[in-house]
Design a protein around this motif. Structure first.
Motif, PDB file in Angstrom:
ATOM      1  N   ILE A  49      -8.218  -4.134   0.475  1.00 39.72           N
ATOM      2  CA  ILE A  49      -7.122  -4.070   1.688  1.00 39.72           C
ATOM      3  C   ILE A  49      -8.130  -4.078   2.689  1.00 39.72           C
ATOM      4  O   ILE A  49      -6.875  -4.439   4.126  1.00 39.72           O
ATOM      5  CB  ILE A  49      -7.210  -2.194   1.179  1.00 39.72           C
ATOM      6  CG1 ILE A  49      -6.554  -2.124   0.037  1.00 39.72           C
ATOM      7  CG2 ILE A  49      -6.106  -1.563   1.966  1.00 39.72           C
ATOM      8  CD1 ILE A  49      -6.484  -0.589  -0.546  1.00 39.72           C
ATOM      9  N   ARG A  50      -8.889  -4.336   3.551  1.00 39.47           N
ATOM     10  CA  ARG A  50      -8.908  -4.465   4.590  1.00 39.47           C
ATOM     11  C   ARG A  50      -9.219  -5.646   4.865  1.00 39.47           C
ATOM     12  O   ARG A  50      -8.428  -6.041   5.852  1.00 39.47           O
ATOM     13  CB  ARG A  50     -10.806  -3.586   5.001  1.00 39.47           C
ATOM     14  CG  ARG A  50     -10.838  -4.278   6.250  1.00 39.47           C
ATOM     15  CD  ARG A  50     -11.830  -3.385   6.733  1.00 39.47           C
ATOM     16  NE  ARG A  50     -13.087  -3.118   5.680  1.00 39.47           N
ATOM     17  CZ  ARG A  50     -13.971  -2.683   5.438  1.00 39.47           C
ATOM     18  NH1 ARG A  50     -14.112  -1.361   5.606  1.00 39.47           N
ATOM     19  NH2 ARG A  50     -15.480  -2.855   4.567  1.00 39.47           N
TER      20      ARG A  50
ATOM     21  N   GLY B 148      -4.729  -6.679   3.403  1.00 43.11           N
ATOM     22  CA  GLY B 148      -3.995  -5.532   2.311  1.00 43.11           C
ATOM     23  C   GLY B 148      -1.644  -5.652   2.904  1.00 43.11           C
ATOM     24  O   GLY B 148      -1.303  -5.107   2.289  1.00 43.11           O
ATOM     25  N   ARG B 149      -2.298  -6.303   4.433  1.00 41.63           N
ATOM     26  CA  ARG B 149      -1.208  -6.581   4.693  1.00 41.63           C
ATOM     27  C   ARG B 149      -0.075  -7.190   4.108  1.00 41.63           C
ATOM     28  O   ARG B 149       1.183  -6.305   4.097  1.00 41.63           O
ATOM     29  CB  ARG B 149      -0.813  -6.975   5.832  1.00 41.63           C
ATOM     30  CG  ARG B 149      -0.142  -6.827   6.757  1.00 41.63           C
ATOM     31  CD  ARG B 149       0.327  -6.907   8.323  1.00 41.63           C
ATOM     32  NE  ARG B 149      -0.178  -6.425   9.294  1.00 41.63           N
ATOM     33  CZ  ARG B 149      -0.522  -6.631  10.477  1.00 41.63           C
ATOM     34  NH1 ARG B 149       0.089  -7.259  11.119  1.00 41.63           N
ATOM     35  NH2 ARG B 149      -0.996  -5.373  11.236  1.00 41.63           N
TER      36      ARG B 149
ATOM     37  N   LEU C 108      -1.160  -8.444   0.855  1.00 37.34           N
ATOM     38  CA  LEU C 108      -0.576  -7.429  -0.927  1.00 37.34           C
ATOM     39  C   LEU C 108       0.123  -6.692  -0.772  1.00 37.34           C
ATOM     40  O   LEU C 108       0.001  -5.611  -2.006  1.00 37.34           O
ATOM     41  CB  LEU C 108      -1.868  -7.367  -1.728  1.00 37.34           C
ATOM     42  CG  LEU C 108      -3.061  -8.775  -0.968  1.00 37.34           C
ATOM     43  CD1 LEU C 108      -4.012  -8.118  -1.791  1.00 37.34           C
ATOM     44  CD2 LEU C 108      -2.516  -9.995  -1.539  1.00 37.34           C
ATOM     45  N   LEU C 109       0.436  -5.522   0.343  1.00 35.77           N
ATOM     46  CA  LEU C 109       1.452  -4.853   0.206  1.00 35.77           C
ATOM     47  C   LEU C 109       2.748  -4.553   0.037  1.00 35.77           C
ATOM     48  O   LEU C 109       3.934  -4.143   0.269  1.00 35.77           O
ATOM     49  CB  LEU C 109       0.573  -3.306   0.896  1.00 35.77           C
ATOM     50  CG  LEU C 109      -0.736  -2.397   0.553  1.00 35.77           C
ATOM     51  CD1 LEU C 109      -0.941  -1.987   2.029  1.00 35.77           C
ATOM     52  CD2 LEU C 109      -0.418  -1.617  -0.395  1.00 35.77           C
ATOM     53  N   GLN C 110       2.553  -5.757   0.738  1.00 38.26           N
ATOM     54  CA  GLN C 110       4.606  -6.289   0.638  1.00 38.26           C
ATOM     55  C   GLN C 110       4.604  -6.454  -0.682  1.00 38.26           C
ATOM     56  O   GLN C 110       3.997  -6.705  -2.132  1.00 38.26           O
ATOM     57  CB  GLN C 110       3.993  -7.405   1.858  1.00 38.26           C
ATOM     58  CG  GLN C 110       5.404  -8.043   2.148  1.00 38.26           C
ATOM     59  CD  GLN C 110       6.639  -7.207   3.156  1.00 38.26           C
ATOM     60  OE1 GLN C 110       6.925  -6.542   1.749  1.00 38.26           O
ATOM     61  NE2 GLN C 110       6.836  -6.589   3.858  1.00 38.26           N
ATOM     62  N   TYR C 111       6.040  -7.172  -0.864  1.00 39.61           N
ATOM     63  CA  TYR C 111       6.657  -7.922  -2.064  1.00 39.61           C
ATOM     64  C   TYR C 111       5.880  -9.479  -2.145  1.00 39.61           C
ATOM     65  O   TYR C 111       5.272 -10.282  -1.601  1.00 39.61           O
ATOM     66  CB  TYR C 111       7.973  -8.075  -1.448  1.00 39.61           C
ATOM     67  CG  TYR C 111       9.040  -6.521  -1.996  1.00 39.61           C
ATOM     68  CD1 TYR C 111       9.362  -6.669  -3.080  1.00 39.61           C
ATOM     69  CD2 TYR C 111       9.260  -6.478  -0.938  1.00 39.61           C
ATOM     70  CE1 TYR C 111      10.174  -5.426  -3.638  1.00 39.61           C
ATOM     71  CE2 TYR C 111      10.363  -5.171  -0.862  1.00 39.61           C
ATOM     72  CZ  TYR C 111      10.583  -4.851  -2.820  1.00 39.61           C
ATOM     73  OH  TYR C 111      11.977  -3.791  -2.114  1.00 39.61           O
ATOM     74  N   TYR C 112       6.313  -9.857  -3.629  1.00 37.58           N
ATOM     75  CA  TYR C 112       5.038 -10.647  -3.208  1.00 37.58           C
ATOM     76  C   TYR C 112       5.894 -11.815  -5.274  1.00 37.58           C
ATOM     77  O   TYR C 112       6.208 -10.821  -5.470  1.00 37.58           O
ATOM     78  CB  TYR C 112       3.628  -9.671  -4.296  1.00 37.58           C
ATOM     79  CG  TYR C 112       2.714 -11.240  -4.206  1.00 37.58           C
ATOM     80  CD1 TYR C 112       1.692 -10.817  -3.237  1.00 37.58           C
ATOM     81  CD2 TYR C 112       1.940 -11.573  -5.054  1.00 37.58           C
ATOM     82  CE1 TYR C 112       1.348 -12.230  -3.120  1.00 37.58           C
ATOM     83  CE2 TYR C 112       0.860 -12.566  -5.063  1.00 37.58           C
ATOM     84  CZ  TYR C 112       0.404 -12.438  -3.755  1.00 37.58           C
ATOM     85  OH  TYR C 112      -0.557 -13.772  -3.476  1.00 37.58           O
TER      86      TYR C 112
ATOM     87  N   HIS D 118       6.894  -7.548  -9.834  1.00 44.51           N
ATOM     88  CA  HIS D 118       5.572  -8.228 -10.194  1.00 44.51           C
ATOM     89  C   HIS D 118       4.999  -7.065  -9.829  1.00 44.51           C
ATOM     90  O   HIS D 118       5.034  -5.930 -10.121  1.00 44.51           O
ATOM     91  CB  HIS D 118       5.309  -8.950  -8.448  1.00 44.51           C
ATOM     92  CG  HIS D 118       5.295  -8.165  -7.119  1.00 44.51           C
ATOM     93  ND1 HIS D 118       4.983  -6.662  -6.792  1.00 44.51           N
ATOM     94  CD2 HIS D 118       6.288  -8.278  -6.145  1.00 44.51           C
ATOM     95  CE1 HIS D 118       4.524  -6.677  -5.825  1.00 44.51           C
ATOM     96  NE2 HIS D 118       5.598  -7.596  -5.704  1.00 44.51           N
TER      97      HIS D 118
ATOM     98  N   SER E 160       1.385  -4.908  -9.364  1.00 45.28           N
ATOM     99  CA  SER E 160       0.726  -5.295  -7.500  1.00 45.28           C
ATOM    100  C   SER E 160      -0.849  -5.959  -7.441  1.00 45.28           C
ATOM    101  O   SER E 160      -1.541  -5.885  -8.110  1.00 45.28           O
ATOM    102  CB  SER E 160       0.097  -3.281  -7.637  1.00 45.28           C
ATOM    103  OG  SER E 160      -0.639  -3.226  -6.756  1.00 45.28           O
ATOM    104  N   PRO E 161      -0.727  -6.530  -6.337  1.00 43.74           N
ATOM    105  CA  PRO E 161      -0.906  -7.408  -5.979  1.00 43.74           C
ATOM    106  C   PRO E 161      -2.272  -7.268  -5.139  1.00 43.74           C
ATOM    107  O   PRO E 161      -3.314  -7.734  -5.467  1.00 43.74           O
ATOM    108  CB  PRO E 161      -0.684  -8.289  -4.531  1.00 43.74           C
ATOM    109  CG  PRO E 161       1.352  -7.733  -4.187  1.00 43.74           C
ATOM    110  CD  PRO E 161       1.156  -6.607  -5.512  1.00 43.74           C
ATOM    111  N   ILE E 162      -2.617  -5.404  -4.728  1.00 45.11           N
ATOM    112  CA  ILE E 162      -3.631  -5.362  -4.836  1.00 45.11           C
ATOM    113  C   ILE E 162      -4.654  -5.030  -5.846  1.00 45.11           C
ATOM    114  O   ILE E 162      -5.649  -5.631  -6.132  1.00 45.11           O
ATOM    115  CB  ILE E 162      -3.773  -3.667  -3.288  1.00 45.11           C
ATOM    116  CG1 ILE E 162      -2.897  -2.531  -4.130  1.00 45.11           C
ATOM    117  CG2 ILE E 162      -3.284  -4.206  -2.470  1.00 45.11           C
ATOM    118  CD1 ILE E 162      -3.315  -1.627  -3.133  1.00 45.11           C
ATOM    119  N   LEU E 163      -4.450  -4.745  -6.454  1.00 48.74           N
ATOM    120  CA  LEU E 163      -4.477  -4.496  -7.904  1.00 48.74           C
ATOM    121  C   LEU E 163      -5.412  -6.033  -8.448  1.00 48.74           C
ATOM    122  O   LEU E 163      -6.410  -6.216  -9.390  1.00 48.74           O
ATOM    123  CB  LEU E 163      -3.970  -4.010  -8.977  1.00 48.74           C
ATOM    124  CG  LEU E 163      -3.920  -1.929  -9.037  1.00 48.74           C
ATOM    125  CD1 LEU E 163      -3.354  -2.167 -10.034  1.00 48.74           C
ATOM    126  CD2 LEU E 163      -4.724  -1.281  -7.974  1.00 48.74           C
TER     127      LEU E 163
END
Lengths: 512, 512
Positions: free
Chosen positions: A157-158, A161-162, A164-168, A368, A370-373
């Motif tokens: 996330i650091r 994050g930006r 990966l928290l958006q649509y993907y 999609h 979750s891209p962060i996961l």
């Protein structure tokens, strides 16, 4: 705490506004949406929020205090009373409840019928204190590398994050797909990242494959016993299941061949490696015969790849997909049996043409995963944390499996048999003919042991005298005691006449 | 790095084992699965992994070096060459590629037809440098409270990781459902946690509702224009759409009433608040009339709740669901337009009887939504971080919306009109009759501005002379310049004859 009171009162209603506010708060309190002791907003604040006069709110509060709903402390404010008057019903206008029964789709009706059937046979009781449970197919959470994962996710996330928290894009996080291409090579599967679609666990894999390939009335050939969740998905899309028995560790290819003379299933589903519930593995020769047969009949194969790393003894042969020159095998994989099923992460490997269709279906299903996961799992793998964890899980699972096999040999009455699990997390026990595992479960739980009745793994009944023992979630020290209790239950049941099984509540935890 | 070479060679094949190993590594290299410079495993190690003689591996390595695929450094090992020989095809046995076309389900065929139709009209170009893009409906990632979320998530995994990384019940994380019950009260919606199901964004909400209620051949009434992703889901389940025009900010209730004299749709879909694409909001009186009408006709309503917090000027009236005494309104909500769409988190509110069905469908679709993300969002809300973020987003969106309306007034040729967005992130522009927004888009991109052609928001064509401008993702400083370019493009197009639109690649980023 801000109180959810900022709806404007309805000035068109007959009820005075103060009374509306009062009734609204009373309702919130009686429905426990405002807990005892919570401070109500200051009259000034609420009056401003609601666009009403402050004295109106004060009037409402006075009534609340008078009615015992709240208490006022001078200089501190008004608080929800600790002892609340009798519960009141929500004063919604009396209106007959809308009856949804006639509105359900055919698919929902099939799902409901399946759910009712499940209720009648495969109740896995909630783990009660003292009960040693061989039910459920979850990995052991006490082995989870939770902290390592936390650090990886924190880092992801650091750093990313930006984005990966958006649509993907629907297909998934490219580095994970590239990593998987390499990972799958270990099992003998040569695939390109473009042939991989990331999904929410293998469950979503089944769902997307079914909705992309199945129409109501289609047939699906399926090895028996098999994974209940896959069967339910195929049925939910209107398919009928054609059970194919297992022989020597896997689907009976010659039986399927004869079946194909009479029937034209749309696809065949199987788990050649670490089969759930038996733990068996299909031989390399049988795999080759199956792929050849399906190639001749243009019959697509859905290969549930499960987890090829969780094996005991000999390494299982390469997946069917590795023998698949023409692209008719759809391989569904997941880490869920080893690593964090709660993440819901899996993948589908298929011919690029089909992957495109599946990707469109995924995009419509939930856009999609979750891209962060996805990114966290990628970094977790890349730092070799998965390898390390896998080695640990395999070692521990092997100990449990060996202890289980030893306990079964030692404790079970002659005549009871079981599969010698070669992979995965479970094995299938066959009781005496005529003995019913559902009835047995009730008695077993009273003796402090639980399992999954086997009929859930059979198409439309069958398997009543079988049961699944899962060894993934149970400490090795409890295994012998659990099997001792089970053996006692079985011996006791031999002496007793059969009793009908009772319906119980559905399990609160998913059967996997 | 461990190299994925641990598959046992096939001893039954004619090819000598050394040759098999050599060819395998060559394939890995030519497919870039082994990158230039990567060290190959030591011969001893690989021989052990593969269960072959060490000299066999050494032989294979010699051949690789001889062929230019690798270079050997005495005492250091063997490395993948920097310059690799010509690419070789994977030497899979020649087999005709399996053709999936005839195998697709009716649903997949509908989805494919929809995708082709989309290709022919609503291409949103990739943001190119210098292009000011009013296309796409994503929140502005530069406003994301990424770091605050990282800390919350970190905390959640530390405190509850073990349970939340395990399998979880389908209905969702109970504290989040309780919190949502309170959150929804702010909008006038009184619901109990049992009436809430957590899903992967509103997209999965549409999907679960459609699969639970729709059969092929059913009709769905839908306001026009409307949200394309909802339309596509209903169509994918075989439904036909019945467009209902909008009037004065929302669905034309009297038109629907007349429609119901001739047709019996299975449900009606609408976005009464912050309507996408127009940004308009249905009046309280029209909402009441709609709910009454649907109650009389026993017609379920799917209310796309979107986000009621993103409004400009007057607070929108309470959702339809708040007027719903009998339980025929299904409300679908999400934070995706404000907070982290990449998390894919949304919810369905419906009568308990229906929620049970939807929960079963969710369980079959993907078992559950990742509980660590649910818990993180819950704590994020509870710490009032969402409120703070929402306030910031609303403030910033209002600035952008006002700048856009001002720029349109200032720049647009007379005759071009637009909706005065009251909520959400977009508005709809109507061009001169006969002007085609798809053709215009090509010319606009050349002038450095982009938008979404409007026909994607209309059922089966229509709206060719409309376009959507989204203001959520574009800095306020660029808005006037963007509209200046758009106005110039429109003026230029007025002087030119129409050109046919070109087909382009599908967008790499989801249209929302």
């Amino acid at each position: 705490m801000k109180i959810p009171l900022d709806r404007s009162p309805d000035r068109t209603r007959r009820q005075p506004i103060a009374r509306q506010i009062q009734r609204h708060v009373e309702r919130l309190i009686s429905q426990r949406l405002l807990a005892p002791g919570v401070k109500l907003p200051a009259t000034r604040e609420l009056a401003r929020d609601l666009g009403v006069n402050r004295t109106t709110v004060a009037l409402a509060y006075d009534e609340l205090v008078a009615g015992g709903w709240a208490r006022a402390h001078v200089g501190q404010g008004t608080f929800v009373a600790d002892q609340v008057p009798v519960e009141i019903e929500a004063p919604r206008p009396e209106s007959p409840r809308f009856d949804w029964t006639g509105f359900l789709s055919k698919s929902a009706q099939v799902i409901a019928a399946d759910a009712r059937r499940r209720l009648s046979y495969s109740q896995v009781p909630q783990p009660a204190p003292g009960v040693i449970s061989f039910a459920g197919g979850m990995p052991d959470a006490s082995l989870f590398p939770t902290d390592a994962f936390r650090r990886v996710l924190n880092r992801v996330i650091r750093d990313e994050g930006r984005e990966l928290l958006q649509y993907y894009p629907a297909r998934g996080y490219p580095p994970l797909r590239e990593h998987l291409a390499g990972y799958l090579l270990r099992f003998g599967l040569e695939v390109r990242p473009e042939e991989i679609l990331i999904v929410n666990g293998s469950q979503q894999g089944f769902d997307l494959v079914a909705r992309t390939l199945l129409d109501p009335g289609d047939f699906v050939a399926i090895e028996q016993p098999s994974y209940p969740r896959a069967m339910r998905v195929f049925r939910a899309y209107g398919a009928q299941l054609l059970p194919v028995p297992m022989v020597a560790g896997g689907l009976h290819v010659e039986y399927l061949e004869r079946l194909l003379e009479r029937q034209s299933p749309k696809l065949v589903y199987c788990q050649p490696t670490a089969h759930n519930p038996t733990g068996l593995s299909m031989s390399a020769a049988a795999r080759q015969r199956l792929v050849d047969l399906c190639g001749r009949h243009r019959l697509p194969i859905v290969e549930d790849g499960f987890d090829g790393t969780l094996f005991y003894g000999e390494r299982p042969p390469a997946p069917l997909k590795s023998q698949d020159a023409s692209g008719l095998v759809i391989y569904i994989g997941t880490f869920s049996k080893i690593l964090f099923p709660g993440l819901r992460l899996g993948w589908i490997v298929a011919a690029p043409e089909l992957i495109e269709r599946l990707e469109t279906a995924k995009d419509l299903a939930d856009i999609h995963t979750s891209p962060i996961l996805q990114a966290a799992v990628f970094h977790f793998c890349r730092q070799r944390l998965l390898d390390r964890h896998q080695a640990r899980v395999v070692r521990e699972s092997a100990r449990r499996r060996n202890a289980l096999l030893a306990a079964l040999s030692r404790r079970m009455p002659t005549g009871v048999t079981w599969t010698e699990s070669q992979g995965g997390f479970s094995l299938l026990v066959t009781l005496f003919p005529g003995m019913n595992a559902v009835t047995l479960l009730e008695q077993a739980v009273q003796r402090g042991v639980a399992f999954s009745p086997g009929n859930a793994f059979f198409v439309d009944g069958g398997g009543e005298h079988t049961l699944r023992l899962s060894f993934s979630g149970i400490p090795v020290t409890q295994i012998d005691e659990g099997i001792k209790r089970l053996a006692e239950t079985i011996r006791e049941a031999q002496r007793q006449p059969e009793r009908p099984a009772r319906l119980e509540e559905p399990p609160a935890v998913p059967l996997v």
